[in-house]
Design a protein around this motif. Structure first.
Motif, PDB file in Angstrom:
ATOM      1  N   LEU A  85     -32.843   3.919  38.612  1.00  0.00           N
ATOM      2  CA  LEU A  85     -32.113   3.152  37.740  1.00  0.00           C
ATOM      3  C   LEU A  85     -32.967   1.473  37.689  1.00  0.00           C
ATOM      4  O   LEU A  85     -33.028   1.011  36.345  1.00  0.00           O
ATOM      5  CB  LEU A  85     -30.837   2.765  38.147  1.00  0.00           C
ATOM      6  CG  LEU A  85     -30.121   1.826  37.464  1.00  0.00           C
ATOM      7  CD1 LEU A  85     -29.843   2.183  36.113  1.00  0.00           C
ATOM      8  CD2 LEU A  85     -28.551   1.742  38.123  1.00  0.00           C
ATOM      9  N   LYS A  86     -33.736   1.393  38.557  1.00  0.00           N
ATOM     10  CA  LYS A  86     -34.396   0.173  38.583  1.00  0.00           C
ATOM     11  C   LYS A  86     -35.477   0.466  37.553  1.00  0.00           C
ATOM     12  O   LYS A  86     -35.806  -0.491  36.710  1.00  0.00           O
ATOM     13  CB  LYS A  86     -35.082  -0.220  39.940  1.00  0.00           C
ATOM     14  CG  LYS A  86     -34.208  -0.659  40.970  1.00  0.00           C
ATOM     15  CD  LYS A  86     -34.848  -0.908  42.191  1.00  0.00           C
ATOM     16  CE  LYS A  86     -34.023  -1.507  43.320  1.00  0.00           C
ATOM     17  NZ  LYS A  86     -34.451  -1.456  44.972  1.00  0.00           N
ATOM     18  N   LYS A  87     -36.305   1.473  37.560  1.00  0.00           N
ATOM     19  CA  LYS A  87     -37.448   1.701  36.638  1.00  0.00           C
ATOM     20  C   LYS A  87     -36.860   1.615  35.465  1.00  0.00           C
ATOM     21  O   LYS A  87     -37.522   1.446  34.275  1.00  0.00           O
ATOM     22  CB  LYS A  87     -38.046   3.041  37.076  1.00  0.00           C
ATOM     23  CG  LYS A  87     -38.878   2.925  38.339  1.00  0.00           C
ATOM     24  CD  LYS A  87     -39.964   4.113  38.453  1.00  0.00           C
ATOM     25  CE  LYS A  87     -39.314   5.288  38.923  1.00  0.00           C
ATOM     26  NZ  LYS A  87     -40.015   6.390  39.405  1.00  0.00           N
ATOM     27  N   ASN A  88     -35.539   2.442  35.000  1.00  0.00           N
ATOM     28  CA  ASN A  88     -34.926   2.425  33.722  1.00  0.00           C
ATOM     29  C   ASN A  88     -34.752   1.003  33.080  1.00  0.00           C
ATOM     30  O   ASN A  88     -34.660   0.988  32.113  1.00  0.00           O
ATOM     31  CB  ASN A  88     -33.758   3.351  33.842  1.00  0.00           C
ATOM     32  CG  ASN A  88     -33.277   4.083  32.506  1.00  0.00           C
ATOM     33  OD1 ASN A  88     -32.637   3.047  31.854  1.00  0.00           O
ATOM     34  ND2 ASN A  88     -34.076   4.873  32.128  1.00  0.00           N
ATOM     35  N   ILE A  89     -34.153   0.190  34.007  1.00  0.00           N
ATOM     36  CA  ILE A  89     -33.763  -1.256  33.518  1.00  0.00           C
ATOM     37  C   ILE A  89     -35.088  -1.821  32.970  1.00  0.00           C
ATOM     38  O   ILE A  89     -35.177  -2.548  31.974  1.00  0.00           O
ATOM     39  CB  ILE A  89     -32.952  -1.834  34.708  1.00  0.00           C
ATOM     40  CG1 ILE A  89     -31.783  -1.373  34.822  1.00  0.00           C
ATOM     41  CG2 ILE A  89     -32.777  -3.496  34.282  1.00  0.00           C
ATOM     42  CD1 ILE A  89     -30.705  -2.052  35.930  1.00  0.00           C
ATOM     43  N   GLU A  90     -36.136  -1.707  33.925  1.00  0.00           N
ATOM     44  CA  GLU A  90     -37.450  -2.345  33.524  1.00  0.00           C
ATOM     45  C   GLU A  90     -37.891  -1.824  32.162  1.00  0.00           C
ATOM     46  O   GLU A  90     -38.475  -2.516  31.425  1.00  0.00           O
ATOM     47  CB  GLU A  90     -38.467  -2.241  34.720  1.00  0.00           C
ATOM     48  CG  GLU A  90     -38.267  -2.963  35.818  1.00  0.00           C
ATOM     49  CD  GLU A  90     -38.917  -2.621  37.130  1.00  0.00           C
ATOM     50  OE1 GLU A  90     -40.178  -1.770  36.844  1.00  0.00           O
ATOM     51  OE2 GLU A  90     -38.727  -3.041  38.170  1.00  0.00           O
ATOM     52  N   LYS A  91     -37.897  -0.568  32.081  1.00  0.00           N
ATOM     53  CA  LYS A  91     -38.287   0.002  30.795  1.00  0.00           C
ATOM     54  C   LYS A  91     -37.628  -0.493  29.759  1.00  0.00           C
ATOM     55  O   LYS A  91     -38.145  -0.795  28.559  1.00  0.00           O
ATOM     56  CB  LYS A  91     -38.218   1.610  30.953  1.00  0.00           C
ATOM     57  CG  LYS A  91     -38.521   2.482  29.465  1.00  0.00           C
ATOM     58  CD  LYS A  91     -38.215   3.844  29.613  1.00  0.00           C
ATOM     59  CE  LYS A  91     -36.893   4.182  29.409  1.00  0.00           C
ATOM     60  NZ  LYS A  91     -36.447   5.434  29.565  1.00  0.00           N
ATOM     61  N   LYS A  92     -36.090  -0.595  29.770  1.00  0.00           N
ATOM     62  CA  LYS A  92     -35.508  -0.918  28.689  1.00  0.00           C
ATOM     63  C   LYS A  92     -36.012  -2.266  28.248  1.00  0.00           C
ATOM     64  O   LYS A  92     -35.595  -2.791  27.193  1.00  0.00           O
ATOM     65  CB  LYS A  92     -34.014  -0.636  28.864  1.00  0.00           C
ATOM     66  CG  LYS A  92     -33.657   0.853  28.763  1.00  0.00           C
ATOM     67  CD  LYS A  92     -32.232   0.967  29.311  1.00  0.00           C
ATOM     68  CE  LYS A  92     -31.561   2.438  29.036  1.00  0.00           C
ATOM     69  NZ  LYS A  92     -32.489   3.404  29.177  1.00  0.00           N
ATOM     70  N   ARG A  99     -35.428  -6.488  20.637  1.00  0.00           N
ATOM     71  CA  ARG A  99     -34.922  -5.554  19.559  1.00  0.00           C
ATOM     72  C   ARG A  99     -33.330  -5.992  19.381  1.00  0.00           C
ATOM     73  O   ARG A  99     -32.863  -6.026  18.280  1.00  0.00           O
ATOM     74  CB  ARG A  99     -34.884  -4.066  19.936  1.00  0.00           C
ATOM     75  CG  ARG A  99     -34.524  -3.089  18.904  1.00  0.00           C
ATOM     76  CD  ARG A  99     -34.904  -1.724  19.524  1.00  0.00           C
ATOM     77  NE  ARG A  99     -33.765  -0.999  19.215  1.00  0.00           N
ATOM     78  CZ  ARG A  99     -33.202   0.072  19.852  1.00  0.00           C
ATOM     79  NH1 ARG A  99     -33.760   0.223  21.116  1.00  0.00           N
ATOM     80  NH2 ARG A  99     -32.351   0.650  19.640  1.00  0.00           N
ATOM     81  N   HIS A 100     -32.469  -6.083  20.324  1.00  0.00           N
ATOM     82  CA  HIS A 100     -31.113  -6.018  20.206  1.00  0.00           C
ATOM     83  C   HIS A 100     -30.776  -7.546  19.864  1.00  0.00           C
ATOM     84  O   HIS A 100     -29.931  -7.626  19.072  1.00  0.00           O
ATOM     85  CB  HIS A 100     -30.617  -5.614  21.568  1.00  0.00           C
ATOM     86  CG  HIS A 100     -30.435  -4.110  21.727  1.00  0.00           C
ATOM     87  ND1 HIS A 100     -30.167  -3.370  20.968  1.00  0.00           N
ATOM     88  CD2 HIS A 100     -31.128  -3.497  22.892  1.00  0.00           C
ATOM     89  CE1 HIS A 100     -30.713  -2.042  21.477  1.00  0.00           C
ATOM     90  NE2 HIS A 100     -31.039  -2.303  22.546  1.00  0.00           N
ATOM     91  N   ILE A 101     -31.502  -8.685  20.422  1.00  0.00           N
ATOM     92  CA  ILE A 101     -31.279  -9.995  20.105  1.00  0.00           C
ATOM     93  C   ILE A 101     -31.467 -10.027  18.546  1.00  0.00           C
ATOM     94  O   ILE A 101     -30.749 -10.669  17.694  1.00  0.00           O
ATOM     95  CB  ILE A 101     -32.107 -11.018  20.878  1.00  0.00           C
ATOM     96  CG1 ILE A 101     -31.641 -10.814  22.251  1.00  0.00           C
ATOM     97  CG2 ILE A 101     -32.102 -12.153  20.292  1.00  0.00           C
ATOM     98  CD1 ILE A 101     -32.655 -11.092  23.098  1.00  0.00           C
ATOM     99  N   GLN A 102     -32.579  -9.418  18.037  1.00  0.00           N
ATOM    100  CA  GLN A 102     -32.700  -9.656  16.575  1.00  0.00           C
ATOM    101  C   GLN A 102     -32.162  -8.998  15.530  1.00  0.00           C
ATOM    102  O   GLN A 102     -32.130  -8.678  14.482  1.00  0.00           O
ATOM    103  CB  GLN A 102     -34.331  -9.613  16.279  1.00  0.00           C
ATOM    104  CG  GLN A 102     -34.992 -10.515  16.991  1.00  0.00           C
ATOM    105  CD  GLN A 102     -36.670 -10.397  17.039  1.00  0.00           C
ATOM    106  OE1 GLN A 102     -37.028  -9.147  16.321  1.00  0.00           O
ATOM    107  NE2 GLN A 102     -37.342 -11.172  17.551  1.00  0.00           N
ATOM    108  N   ASN A 103     -31.356  -7.903  16.166  1.00  0.00           N
ATOM    109  CA  ASN A 103     -30.357  -6.924  15.326  1.00  0.00           C
ATOM    110  C   ASN A 103     -29.196  -7.596  14.802  1.00  0.00           C
ATOM    111  O   ASN A 103     -28.267  -7.682  15.494  1.00  0.00           O
ATOM    112  CB  ASN A 103     -29.950  -5.842  16.214  1.00  0.00           C
ATOM    113  CG  ASN A 103     -29.094  -4.435  15.495  1.00  0.00           C
ATOM    114  OD1 ASN A 103     -28.687  -4.836  14.271  1.00  0.00           O
ATOM    115  ND2 ASN A 103     -28.900  -3.454  16.099  1.00  0.00           N
ATOM    116  N   LYS A 104     -29.235  -7.742  13.524  1.00  0.00           N
ATOM    117  CA  LYS A 104     -28.198  -8.702  12.828  1.00  0.00           C
ATOM    118  C   LYS A 104     -26.984  -7.901  12.758  1.00  0.00           C
ATOM    119  O   LYS A 104     -25.757  -8.084  12.375  1.00  0.00           O
ATOM    120  CB  LYS A 104     -28.605  -8.914  11.370  1.00  0.00           C
ATOM    121  CG  LYS A 104     -29.726  -9.945  11.419  1.00  0.00           C
ATOM    122  CD  LYS A 104     -30.052 -10.176   9.788  1.00  0.00           C
ATOM    123  CE  LYS A 104     -31.298 -11.208   9.869  1.00  0.00           C
ATOM    124  NZ  LYS A 104     -31.895 -11.957  10.862  1.00  0.00           N
TER     125      LYS A 104
END
Length: 106
Positions: A85-92, A99-104
């Motif tokens: 889970l730690k590695k997955n959070i880092e990957k994401k 990406r999500h911040i810029q998703n209108k």
């Protein structure tokens, strides 16, 4: 309870009460079944379906069933879910931090 503690608790329960783990393939099928049961409750609670007579809103229990079988599979296959889970959070974070911040649409 940490994820590691949860994995250990499931392992203790299986060894004390469950006799042994089901095979990995059986547990994969059981996980799919449990996800379907969770989906049914979600469809009735948050979607357009209604509960049938005798059905109850047991959302938390269904989520716990999914988690239980996932913990079984992790134990059986030697996966440390805390580390994964730690590695997955880092990957994401690396992949999606902008990406999500810029998703209108969001």
């Amino acid at each position: 309870m940490t994820i590691k503690e949860a994995q250990e608790a499931v392992d203790r329960w299986i060894k004390e009460y469950g006799v042994r783990y089901f095979s990995e393939l059986t547990n994969m099928a059981v996980l799919t079944e449990e996800v379907g049961e969770l989906a049914r409750v979600m469809a009735r609670k948050y979607g357009d379906q209604s509960f049938k007579a005798g059905e109850k809103d047991n959302l938390g229990d269904e989520m716990a069933d999914v988690l239980w079988v996932l913990l079984c599979l992790a134990n059986q296959t030697g996966v440390d879910l805390t580390e994964e889970l730690k590695k997955n959070i880092e990957k994401k974070t690396l992949r999606d931090k902008e990406r999500h911040i810029q998703n209108k649409k969001l």
